[in-house]
Design a protein around this motif. Sequence first.
Motif, PDB file in Angstrom:
ATOM      1  N   TYR A 239       0.864  -1.182   0.000  1.00 34.89           N
ATOM      2  CA  TYR A 239       0.000   0.000   0.000  1.00 34.89           C
ATOM      3  C   TYR A 239       0.898   1.229   0.000  1.00 34.89           C
ATOM      4  CZ  TYR A 239      -3.854  -3.103   1.368  1.00 34.89           C
ATOM      5  OH  TYR A 239      -4.797  -4.098   1.412  1.00 34.89           O
ATOM      6  N   LYS A 240       0.622   2.173  -0.884  1.00 34.73           N
ATOM      7  CA  LYS A 240       1.393   3.413  -0.923  1.00 34.73           C
ATOM      8  C   LYS A 240       0.643   4.491  -0.138  1.00 34.73           C
ATOM      9  CE  LYS A 240       3.487   2.549  -5.445  1.00 34.73           C
ATOM     10  NZ  LYS A 240       3.630   3.048  -6.845  1.00 34.73           N
TER      11      LYS A 240
ATOM     12  N   VAL B 155      -3.564  10.056   1.338  1.00 36.18           N
ATOM     13  CA  VAL B 155      -4.148   9.271   0.256  1.00 36.18           C
ATOM     14  C   VAL B 155      -3.456   7.914   0.245  1.00 36.18           C
ATOM     15  CG1 VAL B 155      -4.481   9.042  -2.234  1.00 36.18           C
ATOM     16  CG2 VAL B 155      -4.741  11.284  -1.142  1.00 36.18           C
ATOM     17  N   VAL B 156      -4.243   6.878   0.270  1.00 36.14           N
ATOM     18  CA  VAL B 156      -3.699   5.520   0.236  1.00 36.14           C
ATOM     19  C   VAL B 156      -4.013   4.896  -1.117  1.00 36.14           C
ATOM     20  CG1 VAL B 156      -3.730   3.225   1.270  1.00 36.14           C
ATOM     21  CG2 VAL B 156      -3.960   5.253   2.721  1.00 36.14           C
ATOM     22  N   GLU B 157      -2.956   4.469  -1.817  1.00 35.20           N
ATOM     23  CA  GLU B 157      -3.119   3.736  -3.072  1.00 35.20           C
ATOM     24  C   GLU B 157      -3.065   2.249  -2.765  1.00 35.20           C
ATOM     25  OE1 GLU B 157      -0.251   5.035  -5.899  1.00 35.20           O
ATOM     26  OE2 GLU B 157      -1.013   7.109  -5.957  1.00 35.20           O
TER      27      GLU B 157
ATOM     28  N   ALA C  65      -7.365   4.843  -5.230  1.00 26.19           N
ATOM     29  CA  ALA C  65      -6.844   5.920  -4.384  1.00 26.19           C
ATOM     30  C   ALA C  65      -7.919   6.345  -3.402  1.00 26.19           C
ATOM     31  CB  ALA C  65      -6.387   7.102  -5.228  1.00 26.19           C
ATOM     32  N   LEU C  66      -7.635   6.179  -2.103  1.00 31.18           N
ATOM     33  CA  LEU C  66      -8.605   6.488  -1.058  1.00 31.18           C
ATOM     34  C   LEU C  66      -8.129   7.694  -0.249  1.00 31.18           C
ATOM     35  CD1 LEU C  66      -9.248   2.837   0.185  1.00 31.18           C
ATOM     36  CD2 LEU C  66     -10.567   4.149  -1.492  1.00 31.18           C
ATOM     37  N   LEU C  67      -8.996   8.699  -0.143  1.00 32.76           N
ATOM     38  CA  LEU C  67      -8.663   9.927   0.574  1.00 32.76           C
ATOM     39  C   LEU C  67      -9.093   9.828   2.038  1.00 32.76           C
ATOM     40  CD1 LEU C  67      -7.840  12.953   0.736  1.00 32.76           C
ATOM     41  CD2 LEU C  67     -10.173  13.508  -0.047  1.00 32.76           C
ATOM     42  N   PHE C  68      -8.175  10.230   2.945  1.00 30.82           N
ATOM     43  CA  PHE C  68      -8.454  10.289   4.377  1.00 30.82           C
ATOM     44  C   PHE C  68      -8.139  11.708   4.863  1.00 30.82           C
ATOM     45  CE2 PHE C  68      -7.956   5.863   3.486  1.00 30.82           C
ATOM     46  CZ  PHE C  68      -8.736   5.181   4.398  1.00 30.82           C
TER      47      PHE C  68
END
Length: 666
Positions: A4-5, A87-89, A95-98
């Motif tokens: 996970y990036k 942001v988690v790739e 791409a998920l924004l937190f």
Amino acid sequence: MAVYKVLVMTGGMLLAGTTDHAFVTLVGTNGESERTELDNYGFEFCPNQTSTFPVNTQPLGRLLLIKLEIAQYLHLPESQWFCSKIVVETPEEEALLFPCHRWLTRGEVLELRGAKANKASDDEHPLLIEHRRREVVERTKLYQWKVYAEGLPHINHFERELPSELRFSLSKGLEFKLSKEIVIAELKLKGLFGSEESWENLESMKNTLTFKTSPIAEYLAEHWKDDAFYGYQFLNGVHPSMIRNCPDLPSNFPVTEEMVQPFLEAGTSLQQEIQKGNIFLCDYKSLEGLPTLVVEGKSLPLTAALCLLYLDTAGTLKPIAIQLGQEPSEKCPIFVPSDPELDWLLVKMFVKNADSIMHQIISHLLKTHLLAEVFAVATMRHFPDVHPLYKLLTPHLRYTLQINTAARDVLLGPTGLLSKSSPGVDGNNELMRRHLAETTYSSLCLPDNIAERGLQNIPNFYYRDDGLKLWTAINSFVRAMLGLYYPTDDEVSGDAELQRWIQDIFTKGFLGNSSSEMPESFITVEEVVKFVTMVIFTTSAQHAAVNSGQFDYNSWVPNNPLQLRKAPPTTKGLVTMETIMETLPNIGDTVNFIILSVVLHKKHTDSVVLGSYPEERFGEPAAKRIIENFQEELSSIEERIITRNASLEVPYCYLQPSEIENSVSI
């Protein structure tokens, strides 16, 4: 293993050097990753920087939470850093924004939800349900209510320091302080600051500030005595909230045809003009009997004045009768424009003194600042970060808690600037008590307010015209946004967090006064849309309308005096220029009111204008499109105001969207 990036975006200014180590943990439906250090050679969490870190772990399934924390490194001093968002790739290239927008401190563990807004009923996973519960419990402990004074809205109370993200930025705080100190320094050099002497004449009051002016302030200094400009200010000055249509003369204001006939157009009468809707009234009855500041053993005067105004066929609004008290008598006569010039000038100043008190204490302090604080504390107490209303309202409540804390000290403290106004601290609080008890929900909703005051058709009322455009734009924006999360009325009635929020506002802000018709609960989507529109309008546009013009209209103190020293005239023909100068505030108090006008109108470099949402709290594409549509509508309103103002001798700019801040922040 899966990779996970993690992209970390920092922002703001460091409060100390970065000496600690930061860690991240990813939590998904299939478990969580190991606590991974955000270790990138040469990376020190500098402001406005984005860095990427790999997290190697077993596939986590649907990502639910991110945990962030800082641990001590050796025995070096503690540091803080501001995380804007993460942001988690995922391995599936999603791409998920937190969103974060928090300062992190040593020993603290932040648990972040994704950007998708959710109500409590939308959460199904036990981890998310428990996270939501803990977040709300922690917030109700942190954001507590405190009684400021009996009969007034409750205020915020923190057992520890206000969270960093809710405090002014370093630059804003410095600018706020510097603007005040620069003005004070000039006034001290001129020997004006602190002086208890009276001004020699009106001319000596000019050019008090050498390096601070504005086109409207210059125009006002030349035209403030003109009846037409005097009337104009009740519509488009810094306080457009008092004037109302007069369908019937009050029984305690016995204006006769003979008194005002010379000031009406030929061939008409006072009664005919009343029937046509061309007679207007400013009634300051709530000031009657108010305790006032005692200076040198004497209570300062404060008149519960009545001012009658006439709108002629050219669209000019002028005062035609003034009574400086609620009970007519030989000692409280009705003044008219044909009275001696200095009589008429002084009685107009007494009306503006009453108007200035109502402006600062009621329309500005109570009905924007203190109500915004109620909205802010209730929002922080009852909504977790992921709730759609938290995401929607937070940008409009950002600096409210800090600015109100400062305002109570700077303005209402024992030596505060408003403490030197005619009512003083005790009178100010009593005035707010009286008005809160009479404040209605409809009075806070601009379309209803305008209708109730009978001002739908009066020409050249730019506050109304611009305000209604903004109300409509905000209302459409709120309706579209809430439509994403409340498709039916059942969604509203079933949202326990929403119901606790409005109940808190009703009981702590309006003290459970059912006669205010303030909602105690919500049943329909439309009810929520209207209330949220009111909150956003109050904390942005309405605050701008009663705040941004303060230097323009208040820096020439005779135009809007917050303090007068001598009793109002009781007999016609006795006022001299010496009387006027003895009535106006002394030099020291005058420059204090000028300082107030400078400080309160200041626009800071890090201001966020209405419609800007730089924190990107909403992740849904539909929500982003709605924000873009809102911004486009505000741009259209801006263009129309600029075009209109180009043809005006005195432009009205205070509700120009680019001049409106997103929140009460000054």
